[in-house]
Design a protein around this motif. Structure first.
Motif, PDB file in Angstrom:
ATOM      1  N   VAL A   1      36.762 -12.761  -2.577  1.00  0.00           N
ATOM      2  CA  VAL A   1      37.038 -11.553  -1.796  1.00  0.00           C
ATOM      3  C   VAL A   1      38.315 -10.925  -2.324  1.00  0.00           C
ATOM      4  O   VAL A   1      39.371 -11.562  -2.342  1.00  0.00           O
ATOM      5  CB  VAL A   1      37.168 -11.871  -0.292  1.00  0.00           C
ATOM      6  CG1 VAL A   1      37.423 -10.586   0.498  1.00  0.00           C
ATOM      7  CG2 VAL A   1      35.919 -12.570   0.227  1.00  0.00           C
ATOM      8  N   ILE A   2      38.210  -9.674  -2.747  1.00  0.00           N
ATOM      9  CA  ILE A   2      39.358  -8.961  -3.324  1.00  0.00           C
ATOM     10  C   ILE A   2      39.612  -7.710  -2.496  1.00  0.00           C
ATOM     11  O   ILE A   2      38.697  -6.914  -2.264  1.00  0.00           O
ATOM     12  CB  ILE A   2      39.097  -8.571  -4.793  1.00  0.00           C
ATOM     13  CG1 ILE A   2      38.658  -9.789  -5.616  1.00  0.00           C
ATOM     14  CG2 ILE A   2      40.344  -7.923  -5.400  1.00  0.00           C
ATOM     15  CD1 ILE A   2      38.140  -9.435  -6.994  1.00  0.00           C
ATOM     16  N   PHE A   3      40.854  -7.546  -2.057  1.00  0.00           N
ATOM     17  CA  PHE A   3      41.257  -6.330  -1.350  1.00  0.00           C
ATOM     18  C   PHE A   3      42.061  -5.475  -2.330  1.00  0.00           C
ATOM     19  O   PHE A   3      43.162  -5.845  -2.745  1.00  0.00           O
ATOM     20  CB  PHE A   3      42.100  -6.660  -0.116  1.00  0.00           C
ATOM     21  CG  PHE A   3      41.327  -7.331   0.981  1.00  0.00           C
ATOM     22  CD1 PHE A   3      40.652  -6.580   1.920  1.00  0.00           C
ATOM     23  CD2 PHE A   3      41.259  -8.718   1.057  1.00  0.00           C
ATOM     24  CE1 PHE A   3      39.936  -7.201   2.935  1.00  0.00           C
ATOM     25  CE2 PHE A   3      40.553  -9.345   2.067  1.00  0.00           C
ATOM     26  CZ  PHE A   3      39.879  -8.579   3.011  1.00  0.00           C
ATOM     27  N   HIS A   4      41.491  -4.323  -2.702  1.00  0.00           N
ATOM     28  CA  HIS A   4      42.184  -3.391  -3.594  1.00  0.00           C
ATOM     29  C   HIS A   4      42.975  -2.401  -2.734  1.00  0.00           C
ATOM     30  O   HIS A   4      42.402  -1.682  -1.903  1.00  0.00           O
ATOM     31  CB  HIS A   4      41.177  -2.646  -4.466  1.00  0.00           C
ATOM     32  CG  HIS A   4      40.368  -3.556  -5.352  1.00  0.00           C
ATOM     33  ND1 HIS A   4      40.891  -4.149  -6.480  1.00  0.00           N
ATOM     34  CD2 HIS A   4      39.075  -3.981  -5.253  1.00  0.00           C
ATOM     35  CE1 HIS A   4      39.952  -4.898  -7.052  1.00  0.00           C
ATOM     36  NE2 HIS A   4      38.845  -4.826  -6.326  1.00  0.00           N
ATOM     37  N   LEU A   5      44.290  -2.397  -2.918  1.00  0.00           N
ATOM     38  CA  LEU A   5      45.174  -1.540  -2.123  1.00  0.00           C
ATOM     39  C   LEU A   5      45.689  -0.398  -2.986  1.00  0.00           C
ATOM     40  O   LEU A   5      46.226  -0.632  -4.079  1.00  0.00           O
ATOM     41  CB  LEU A   5      46.347  -2.346  -1.567  1.00  0.00           C
ATOM     42  CG  LEU A   5      45.965  -3.632  -0.821  1.00  0.00           C
ATOM     43  CD1 LEU A   5      47.211  -4.397  -0.425  1.00  0.00           C
ATOM     44  CD2 LEU A   5      45.148  -3.302   0.412  1.00  0.00           C
TER      45      LEU A   5
ATOM     46  N   GLY B   1      54.409   3.400   8.204  1.00  0.00           N
ATOM     47  CA  GLY B   1      54.433   4.810   7.831  1.00  0.00           C
ATOM     48  C   GLY B   1      53.637   5.122   6.587  1.00  0.00           C
ATOM     49  O   GLY B   1      53.594   6.275   6.156  1.00  0.00           O
ATOM     50  N   LEU B   2      52.971   4.141   6.000  1.00  0.00           N
ATOM     51  CA  LEU B   2      52.179   4.346   4.785  1.00  0.00           C
ATOM     52  C   LEU B   2      50.722   4.581   5.183  1.00  0.00           C
ATOM     53  O   LEU B   2      49.815   3.857   4.779  1.00  0.00           O
ATOM     54  CB  LEU B   2      52.310   3.136   3.861  1.00  0.00           C
ATOM     55  CG  LEU B   2      53.743   2.831   3.399  1.00  0.00           C
ATOM     56  CD1 LEU B   2      53.832   1.433   2.810  1.00  0.00           C
ATOM     57  CD2 LEU B   2      54.212   3.861   2.388  1.00  0.00           C
ATOM     58  N   PHE B   3      50.511   5.618   6.002  1.00  0.00           N
ATOM     59  CA  PHE B   3      49.184   5.808   6.567  1.00  0.00           C
ATOM     60  C   PHE B   3      48.187   6.370   5.564  1.00  0.00           C
ATOM     61  O   PHE B   3      47.002   6.489   5.859  1.00  0.00           O
ATOM     62  CB  PHE B   3      49.261   6.705   7.802  1.00  0.00           C
ATOM     63  CG  PHE B   3      49.888   8.058   7.564  1.00  0.00           C
ATOM     64  CD1 PHE B   3      49.114   9.121   7.138  1.00  0.00           C
ATOM     65  CD2 PHE B   3      51.233   8.253   7.778  1.00  0.00           C
ATOM     66  CE1 PHE B   3      49.689  10.356   6.933  1.00  0.00           C
ATOM     67  CE2 PHE B   3      51.810   9.479   7.565  1.00  0.00           C
ATOM     68  CZ  PHE B   3      51.037  10.548   7.141  1.00  0.00           C
ATOM     69  N   LEU B   4      48.643   6.730   4.359  1.00  0.00           N
ATOM     70  CA  LEU B   4      47.730   7.214   3.335  1.00  0.00           C
ATOM     71  C   LEU B   4      47.125   6.087   2.513  1.00  0.00           C
ATOM     72  O   LEU B   4      46.258   6.321   1.667  1.00  0.00           O
ATOM     73  CB  LEU B   4      48.469   8.182   2.400  1.00  0.00           C
ATOM     74  CG  LEU B   4      49.047   9.439   3.057  1.00  0.00           C
ATOM     75  CD1 LEU B   4      49.843  10.240   2.047  1.00  0.00           C
ATOM     76  CD2 LEU B   4      47.939  10.294   3.650  1.00  0.00           C
ATOM     77  N   THR B   5      47.592   4.877   2.728  1.00  0.00           N
ATOM     78  CA  THR B   5      47.121   3.746   1.929  1.00  0.00           C
ATOM     79  C   THR B   5      45.617   3.524   2.122  1.00  0.00           C
ATOM     80  O   THR B   5      45.110   3.541   3.242  1.00  0.00           O
ATOM     81  CB  THR B   5      47.893   2.475   2.312  1.00  0.00           C
ATOM     82  OG1 THR B   5      49.276   2.671   2.037  1.00  0.00           O
ATOM     83  CG2 THR B   5      47.390   1.274   1.528  1.00  0.00           C
ATOM     84  N   GLU B   6      44.920   3.310   1.019  1.00  0.00           N
ATOM     85  CA  GLU B   6      43.494   3.004   1.053  1.00  0.00           C
ATOM     86  C   GLU B   6      43.292   1.512   0.831  1.00  0.00           C
ATOM     87  O   GLU B   6      43.913   0.919  -0.043  1.00  0.00           O
ATOM     88  CB  GLU B   6      42.746   3.793  -0.024  1.00  0.00           C
ATOM     89  CG  GLU B   6      42.815   5.303   0.168  1.00  0.00           C
ATOM     90  CD  GLU B   6      42.118   6.033  -0.966  1.00  0.00           C
ATOM     91  OE1 GLU B   6      41.603   5.354  -1.886  1.00  0.00           O
ATOM     92  OE2 GLU B   6      42.083   7.278  -0.944  1.00  0.00           O
ATOM     93  N   VAL B   7      42.401   0.914   1.609  1.00  0.00           N
ATOM     94  CA  VAL B   7      42.076  -0.504   1.500  1.00  0.00           C
ATOM     95  C   VAL B   7      40.584  -0.616   1.175  1.00  0.00           C
ATOM     96  O   VAL B   7      39.740  -0.202   1.971  1.00  0.00           O
ATOM     97  CB  VAL B   7      42.402  -1.264   2.800  1.00  0.00           C
ATOM     98  CG1 VAL B   7      42.093  -2.753   2.625  1.00  0.00           C
ATOM     99  CG2 VAL B   7      43.864  -1.065   3.197  1.00  0.00           C
ATOM    100  N   VAL B   8      40.283  -1.137  -0.008  1.00  0.00           N
ATOM    101  CA  VAL B   8      38.887  -1.243  -0.454  1.00  0.00           C
ATOM    102  C   VAL B   8      38.578  -2.720  -0.701  1.00  0.00           C
ATOM    103  O   VAL B   8      39.048  -3.309  -1.677  1.00  0.00           O
ATOM    104  CB  VAL B   8      38.649  -0.432  -1.741  1.00  0.00           C
ATOM    105  CG1 VAL B   8      37.180  -0.551  -2.174  1.00  0.00           C
ATOM    106  CG2 VAL B   8      39.043   1.020  -1.533  1.00  0.00           C
ATOM    107  N   PRO B   9      37.784  -3.338   0.175  1.00  0.00           N
ATOM    108  CA  PRO B   9      37.421  -4.743  -0.066  1.00  0.00           C
ATOM    109  C   PRO B   9      36.260  -4.842  -1.062  1.00  0.00           C
ATOM    110  O   PRO B   9      35.362  -4.002  -1.090  1.00  0.00           O
ATOM    111  CB  PRO B   9      37.002  -5.231   1.323  1.00  0.00           C
ATOM    112  CG  PRO B   9      36.577  -4.003   2.062  1.00  0.00           C
ATOM    113  CD  PRO B   9      37.330  -2.850   1.496  1.00  0.00           C
TER     114      PRO B   9
END
Length: 762
Positions: A174-178, A154-162
């Motif tokens: 490799v860093i995934f910024h959440l 349900g956290l569909f607003l989350t942004e994932v920036v690799p």
């Protein structure tokens, strides 16, 4: 000279160029022999790995086609970003050097900003490992998987920036910024297109996502949303709308991103009725006979749930005859112009199947024989789904297990089936002690050692002490329902009790011996004989009471009780379904059974438990109890054997033993004497709180009374109460904590009564 390539479209161009160069450059002329092959540029990749992709071999004549294939094979490995092939003339021919540029290696994979999903779970999602070869495509795939997981929660607003950071030449991090956002609350669910079913009913059918209320917060969850749509689709199909179309739900966020509006569009279509029903294939019964037992009937509205019931009926019917692998298919032939659907069941019964092996799992403590003696199926017996269910119910009824599953699986041949009896044992033995305070007992202390499955052999052993201002009870109980592995029951009970009533104490010391067995050719009926020898005494009463003074002191009672019981409860200790009927007649004295008193006491009891449909374990239970005492003792009433109501086992809104007839003394003081007749009705509404912990909430209503020798049972003269409480299926057995309130409270009676007990419901 050299031929070279590079990853991507540029690499393909370079490979094409290498082929062209080989065609026009004299150094690539046919007939020259390869004298040496070198590989340069490897750092993390073993040289032999690159060589494994090279088809050109020392001693062979140079082939421009083969060199081109070598370049393509090295690229296809995914290990490199660039390949060059250089040639050098050497004595006797040529030397080839394959110069590669490796893809970087992943040194580390890390995550920032994740609070809702654990690091370990994210690592499993991305499938990127340290020391693996870096692939930009896999990073994008990992990003998509992380976004998908947040969507599910349900956290569909989350942004994932690799982010890809070069640590040193040939190595990257490799860093995934959440960037997580809180789940928005469901403000409103709008349904569009419903014309024949109200939105209120549809909202009730949509188990899953719910609207937030004034005092409730309902966060959005995508999985719950799809679950709601499934129930919505099923609800329509269960009301004949077979052509229903449901669009993907639309979401509209409020500007502050805290709430979400959900829109569900649908097209109902036609509501179908059942036209004709036919049954074809391998028939056991005439078609007309089968159709009589169907839930779906011709002319009625089509219902998916009834279709499933009919398939289950046919499956069980064939299973009873040994066809465990029966294949039942169905075909719906819709006629929208007439709004009817014709239904055809197609049956292929297959071979008859026999039980091969029956194996127990999960019974770490319980002996196999305790389970096997409850089974009505046996190895080599013809398969029967009815007996399979019956066996499962009998094992569950023991009360030793949290869960019991019978799982059929293929045997050694296509006409053999094995059955795994998978059980989860509940703690069956415990020592417990406690102290507390109640309005009826004041301060109390209780201690108990109990083993409901003693030594894993299905034996019951219990030692119990309960001490308070009103009670002083000691019990030792032993019960073996399969004495010496037979069908005979053997039980011993020793006790010493002192129960304080309002105006006296009833002291009883003695024991009993019980033998019994099931009635042959019956499923639930048992009979038993119990011989008791008890010393009974009336103590601590007011000396001014003339009626108490006339009662016999330290009287000895010998009696034989004949019991007939039909117990069809689904669990002996914690029932939720089924019934119990019991009739007991106790005959004391008469120069046959010893003792000093002659009487006949009859107890008739009925219990019934009914699950509430479409709830998660909620059920109703009721009990009716009728007691009759035939004693001809004149003024010697034998008060210790009479019926006093009040307390947790009868009328829970009244103090223990406070309801019943009284004797008016010369001083006009009313002395409780109990009745020789009693009638009690109990009704409970039980809601599970935690199945894992065995906690339940109960609301109850009681009505009943005890009647004197010169009175008839009067239904207009019954006392009533109501209340609520908590029940806990603890390791030492069922515990009950209930608070009752009288509905017709009289002068001197409490406005509420707290009850505590260890034992079954009634």
């Amino acid at each position: 000279m050299r031929a070279e390539g590079q990853a991507g479209g540029y690499g393909l161009w370079m490979m094409l160029l290498a082929v062209l160069l080989g065609a026009v450059w004299p150094g690539w002329a046919a007939g020259q022999v390869i004298q040496r092959i070198e590989v340069e540029g490897t750092r993390g990749i073993e040289e032999e790995t690159i060589r494994s992709f090279i088809g050109s071999k020392v001693g062979q004549e140079l082939s421009r086609e083969q060199v081109s294939e070598d370049i393509q094979a090295i690229f296809a490995s995914g290990f490199v970003t660039d390949v060059r092939v250089e040639e050098e003339e050497v004595p006797g021919g040529l030397a080839l050097t394959y110069i590669i540029a490796e893809k970087p290696l992943i040194q580390e994979v890390s995550f920032t900003g994740n609070a809702q999903i654990k690091q370990d779970d994210l690592e499993k999602l991305v499938e990127l490992k340290a020391h693996a070869i870096f692939d930009p495509g896999k990073v994008q795939e990992a990003k998509a998987r992380i976004e998908e997981e947040y969507q599910k929660k349900g956290l569909f607003l989350t942004e994932v920036v690799p982010e890809v950071e070069e640590v040193e030449p040939g190595r990257v991090r490799v860093i995934f910024h959440l960037h997580e956002y809180k789940k928005p609350q469901v403000k409103k669910i709008e349904i569009f297109g419903n014309e024949k079913i109200s939105e209120r009913k549809l909202h009730q059918a949509m188990q899953g996502v719910k609207e937030s209320g004034a005092f409730t917060r309902k966060p959005y969850n995508r999985e719950e949303m799809f679950r709601s749509l499934y129930f919505l689709d099923y609800y329509y199909k269960d009301h004949g709308f077979l052509d229903l179309k449901v669009a993907s739900p639309e979401r509209l966020l409020t500007p502050d991103l805290r709430q979400v509006y959900i829109g569900v569009g649908l097209e109902e279509g036609i509501q179908y009725r059942v036209g004709t029903i036919t049954v074809t294939g391998d028939l056991l019964d005439p078609e007309a006979e089968s159709k009589k037992n169907f839930a779906l009937q011709e002319g009625e509205i089509f219902r998916q749930s009834q279709l499933q019931m009919d398939i289950q009926y046919l499956t069980d019917r064939y299973g009873e005859e040994g066809y465990a692998l029966v294949d039942i298919d169905y075909q719906l032939d819709r006629h929208p112009e007439d709004a009817i659907v014709n239904l055809n069941y197609m049956i292929h019964k297959g071979k008859k199947v026999y039980f091969e092996r029956i194996e127990m799992t999960g019974n770490d403590k319980t002996h196999d024989k305790v389970i096997r003696r409850e089974l009505t199926i046996s190895e080599t017996q013809l398969y029967s789904s009815k007996e399979l269910r019956r066996s499962q119910a009998r094992v569950q009824r023991l009360g030793f297990f949290n869960s019991v599953e019978f799982i059929p699986r293929p045997g050694s041949a296509d006409d053999r089936v094995n059955v795994d009896v998978v059980i989860k044992e509940r703690p069956s033995g415990a020592f417990s002690a406690g102290a507390g305070y109640s309005t009826t007992e004041d301060f109390f202390f209780t201690a108990q050692y109990s083993q409901q499955n003693f030594l894993g052999q299905g034996l019951s052993l219990s030692l119990q002490t309960q001490i308070s201002q009103r009670t002083q009870n000691y019990y030792v109980r032993f019960d073996d329902r399969y004495f010496l592995d037979s069908n005979w029951r053997f039980a011993v009970n020793l006790f010493s009790t002192e129960q304080r009533y309002l105006d006296f104490t009833s002291a009883r010391r003695g024991g009993s011996l019980t033998v019994g067995r099931p009635i042959p050719h019956t499923e639930y009926v048992r009979t038993s004989l119990t011989y008791s020898l008890v010393q009974s005494n009336l103590e601590n009463y007011a000396k001014s009471s003339s009626i108490y003074r006339r009662q016999p002191a330290n009287t000895l009672i010998g009696s034989l009780t004949t019991q007939l019981e039909r117990n069809a409860l689904d669990n002996y200790l914690d029932p939720t379904k089924g019934s119990l009927l019991s009739a007991g007649v106790e005959v004391a004295g008469y120069n046959v059974f010893g003792g000093e008193q002659d009487f006949i006491k009859t107890i008739l009891e009925a219990q019934y438990y009914q699950p509430i449909p479409k709830t998660r374990g909620t059920y109703l239970s009721g009990r009716v109890l009728l007691g009759l005492l035939d004693y001809q003792g004149g003024e010697d009433l034998l008060i210790t054997e009479r019926f006093f109501l009040g307390g947790i086992h009868s009328l829970r809104g009244y103090e223990y033993g406070s309801v019943g007839p009284v004797f008016v003394e010369d001083s006009e003081f009313e002395t409780p004497i109990g009745g020789n007749k009693e009638l009690v009705f109990n009704l409970d509404y039980v809601i599970p709180i935690s199945k894992e912990m065995g906690l339940k909430f109960v609301a109850f209503y009681d009505i009943g009374n005890a009647f004197n020798d010169n009175e008839e049972i009067d239904l207009s003269n019954l006392r009533q109460d109501w209340g609520a409480g908590i029940r806990w299926m603890s390791p030492m057995g069922p515990l009950r904590f209930e608070l009752g309130f009288p509905l017709d409270r009289r002068e001197g009676e409490r406005s509420e009564v707290f009850n505590f007990a260890i034992g079954t419901n009634f």
